[in-house]
Design an enzyme around this catalytic site. Structure first.
Site, PDB file in Angstrom:
ATOM      1  N   SER A  73      50.309  47.237  29.951  1.00 22.38           N
ATOM      2  CA  SER A  73      50.845  46.969  28.797  1.00 22.38           C
ATOM      3  C   SER A  73      51.821  48.056  28.103  1.00 22.38           C
ATOM      4  CB  SER A  73      49.771  46.567  27.842  1.00 22.38           C
ATOM      5  OG  SER A  73      50.240  46.141  26.617  1.00 22.38           O
ATOM      6  N   TYR A 121      41.549  48.324  23.507  1.00 23.75           N
ATOM      7  CA  TYR A 121      42.670  47.530  24.573  1.00 23.75           C
ATOM      8  C   TYR A 121      43.733  48.802  24.885  1.00 23.75           C
ATOM      9  CZ  TYR A 121      46.492  44.497  26.087  1.00 23.75           C
ATOM     10  OH  TYR A 121      47.258  43.797  26.971  1.00 23.75           O
TER      11      TYR A 121
HETATM   12  P1  NAD Z   1      45.787  35.194  28.796  1.00 23.24           P
HETATM   13  O1  NAD Z   1      44.836  35.285  28.144  1.00 23.24           O
HETATM   14  O2  NAD Z   1      46.801  33.895  28.562  1.00 23.24           O
HETATM   15  O3  NAD Z   1      45.674  35.128  30.432  1.00 23.24           O
HETATM   16  C1  NAD Z   1      44.641  35.919  30.793  1.00 23.24           C
HETATM   17  C2  NAD Z   1      43.891  35.205  31.923  1.00 23.24           C
HETATM   18  O4  NAD Z   1      42.901  36.368  32.454  1.00 23.24           O
HETATM   19  C3  NAD Z   1      42.850  34.143  31.510  1.00 23.24           C
HETATM   20  O5  NAD Z   1      43.287  32.915  32.189  1.00 23.24           O
HETATM   21  C4  NAD Z   1      41.557  34.392  31.485  1.00 23.24           C
HETATM   22  O6  NAD Z   1      40.747  33.396  32.029  1.00 23.24           O
HETATM   23  C5  NAD Z   1      41.669  35.642  32.701  1.00 23.24           C
HETATM   24  N1  NAD Z   1      40.531  36.322  32.622  1.00 23.24           N
HETATM   25  C6  NAD Z   1      39.998  37.034  31.735  1.00 23.24           C
HETATM   26  N2  NAD Z   1      38.783  37.609  31.976  1.00 23.24           N
HETATM   27  C7  NAD Z   1      38.693  37.483  33.305  1.00 23.24           C
HETATM   28  C8  NAD Z   1      37.752  37.930  34.466  1.00 23.24           C
HETATM   29  N3  NAD Z   1      36.783  38.579  34.164  1.00 23.24           N
HETATM   30  N4  NAD Z   1      37.925  37.634  35.594  1.00 23.24           N
HETATM   31  C9  NAD Z   1      39.152  36.746  35.894  1.00 23.24           C
HETATM   32  N5  NAD Z   1      39.900  36.292  35.033  1.00 23.24           N
HETATM   33  C10 NAD Z   1      39.747  36.510  33.828  1.00 23.24           C
HETATM   34  O7  NAD Z   1      46.811  36.412  28.543  1.00 23.24           O
HETATM   35  P2  NAD Z   1      48.326  36.891  29.081  1.00 23.24           P
HETATM   36  O8  NAD Z   1      49.063  37.285  28.059  1.00 23.24           O
HETATM   37  O9  NAD Z   1      48.848  36.016  30.142  1.00 23.24           O
HETATM   38  O10 NAD Z   1      47.839  38.162  29.916  1.00 23.24           O
HETATM   39  C11 NAD Z   1      48.020  38.626  31.228  1.00 23.24           C
HETATM   40  C12 NAD Z   1      47.846  40.053  31.455  1.00 23.24           C
HETATM   41  O11 NAD Z   1      49.133  40.619  30.705  1.00 23.24           O
HETATM   42  C13 NAD Z   1      46.540  40.796  30.678  1.00 23.24           C
HETATM   43  O12 NAD Z   1      46.224  41.724  31.479  1.00 23.24           O
HETATM   44  C14 NAD Z   1      47.379  41.244  29.317  1.00 23.24           C
HETATM   45  O13 NAD Z   1      46.466  42.312  28.870  1.00 23.24           O
HETATM   46  C15 NAD Z   1      48.763  41.621  29.763  1.00 23.24           C
HETATM   47  N6  NAD Z   1      49.601  41.704  28.589  1.00 23.24           N
HETATM   48  C16 NAD Z   1      49.757  40.694  28.055  1.00 23.24           C
HETATM   49  C17 NAD Z   1      50.803  40.718  26.755  1.00 23.24           C
HETATM   50  C18 NAD Z   1      51.256  39.478  25.909  1.00 23.24           C
HETATM   51  O14 NAD Z   1      52.118  39.632  25.037  1.00 23.24           O
HETATM   52  N7  NAD Z   1      50.684  38.426  26.191  1.00 23.24           N
HETATM   53  C19 NAD Z   1      51.310  42.045  26.548  1.00 23.24           C
HETATM   54  C20 NAD Z   1      51.196  43.183  27.494  1.00 23.24           C
HETATM   55  C21 NAD Z   1      50.153  42.942  28.472  1.00 23.24           C
END
Ligand code: NAD
Length: 276
Positions: free
Chosen positions: A156, A169
């Protein structure tokens, strides 16, 4: 790397960025293992401050990819659990005879002041965001080594720059960047490349179920989507959010970029530079 016929594990693939990555690799003709909590979402110790993906979302994602001709299998994993990670990799190798690419995308977030932050929340964030990358890499590497392979970690921009009330985080995502660099150096002689992507602001359930509600009270009277867009316009140099597909495009690039290892590629509209 030609992606047709390659075998790819994507964790956290039921929705959001992970789903877009699974779709992107499937559209290139890869065999995709879409891994997420599935029914494990209701196992003891996995409850969280907002809804993680429901059991039905995982099978729906894989089913919808198969509907347009992609190759995609839904498989349950809790990335914080060693046996679960080993099982995911073993089932992948059994089904496809090997593993070429691992995308560590599963993640979660919780905001809060450091004074009041629960130790159990800190531990869960690290167990999923940082230890999950370690456990999945450890399970995958012996199989990646057979062919030379690729690990892509979704870190991130929060791993490059701290922000208030986001210490757990941010620290966990900094850990992912450090792990990416260390693994890249350690595994280079095995021809395994390890890179990270640092997304900025992507309007996924992590954002609209949780972050917008907790962060964007300065946009009263606006819907979550409007508040998010206004926030991005005000704070991001390019003034735009990132689409899940843009993160997936970066993953495709890193999968193919044979001379690239150890980088943490920001796809954040310039958030890392900032406006001042
Ligand atoms: P999201 O919450 O929509 O998706 C995350 C997925 O991870 C979910 O389907 C959840 O069920 C799964 N998950 C959580 N814990 C788990 C576990 N123990 N084992 C297996 N699966 C698990 O979030 P997103 O925004 O799609 O995030 C995806 C990645 O991108 C994450 O690592 C997040 O930190 C990173 N990220 C997101 C953003 C953003 O703006 N959305 C920005 C920077 C980084």
């Amino acid at each position: 790397m030609e992606l047709q016929g390659k075998t790819v594990i994507v964790t956290g693939a039921a929705r959001g960025i992970g789903r877009a990555i699974a779709e992107a690799f499937a559209s290139e003709g890869a065999n995709v293992l879409a891994a997420d909590l599935g029914s494990l979402v209701s196992a003891p110790g996995t409850d969280w401050h907002y809804s993680l993906s429901a059991e039905t979302e995982l099978s729906r994602t894989a089913g919808e990819i198969r509907e347009w001709g992609g190759i995609c299998t839904a498989i349950e994993v809790d990335v914080s659990d060693r046996a679960s990670c080993q099982n995911l990799v073993a089932k992948t190798v059994e089904a496809y005879g090997g593993l070429d690419i691992l995308v560590n995308n599963a993640g979660l977030i919780k905001l809060g002041s450091i004074a009041e932050f629960a130790e159990s929340d800190w531990e869960r964030i690290f167990a999923v965001n940082a230890k999950g990358v370690f456990l999945m890499a450890q399970a995958a590497i012996p199989h990646l080594e057979e062919k030379g392979g690729v690990i892509i970690n979704i870190a991130s921009n929060a791993g490059k720059k701290g922000s208030p009330f986001n210490s757990a985080y941010c620290a966990s995502k900094s850990a992912v960047i450090g792990l990416t660099q260390s693994l890249a150096a350690e595994l280079a002689q095995s021809s395994i490349r390890v890179n990270a992507i640092c997304p900025g602001n992507v309007f996924t359930p992590m954002q609209f179920d949780y972050l917008v509600k907790h962060r964007l009270q300065q946009y009263p009277g606006q819907s979550y989507a409007e508040a998010f867009d206004a926030f991005v316009e005000d704070t991001v140099p390019l003034g735009r959010k990132q689409a899940p597909k843009e993160i997936a495009d970066a993953a495709l690039y890193l999968a193919r970029a044979n001379s690239v290892t150890g980088v943490s590629l920001s796809v954040d509209g310039g958030s890392g530079i900032g406006l001042s």
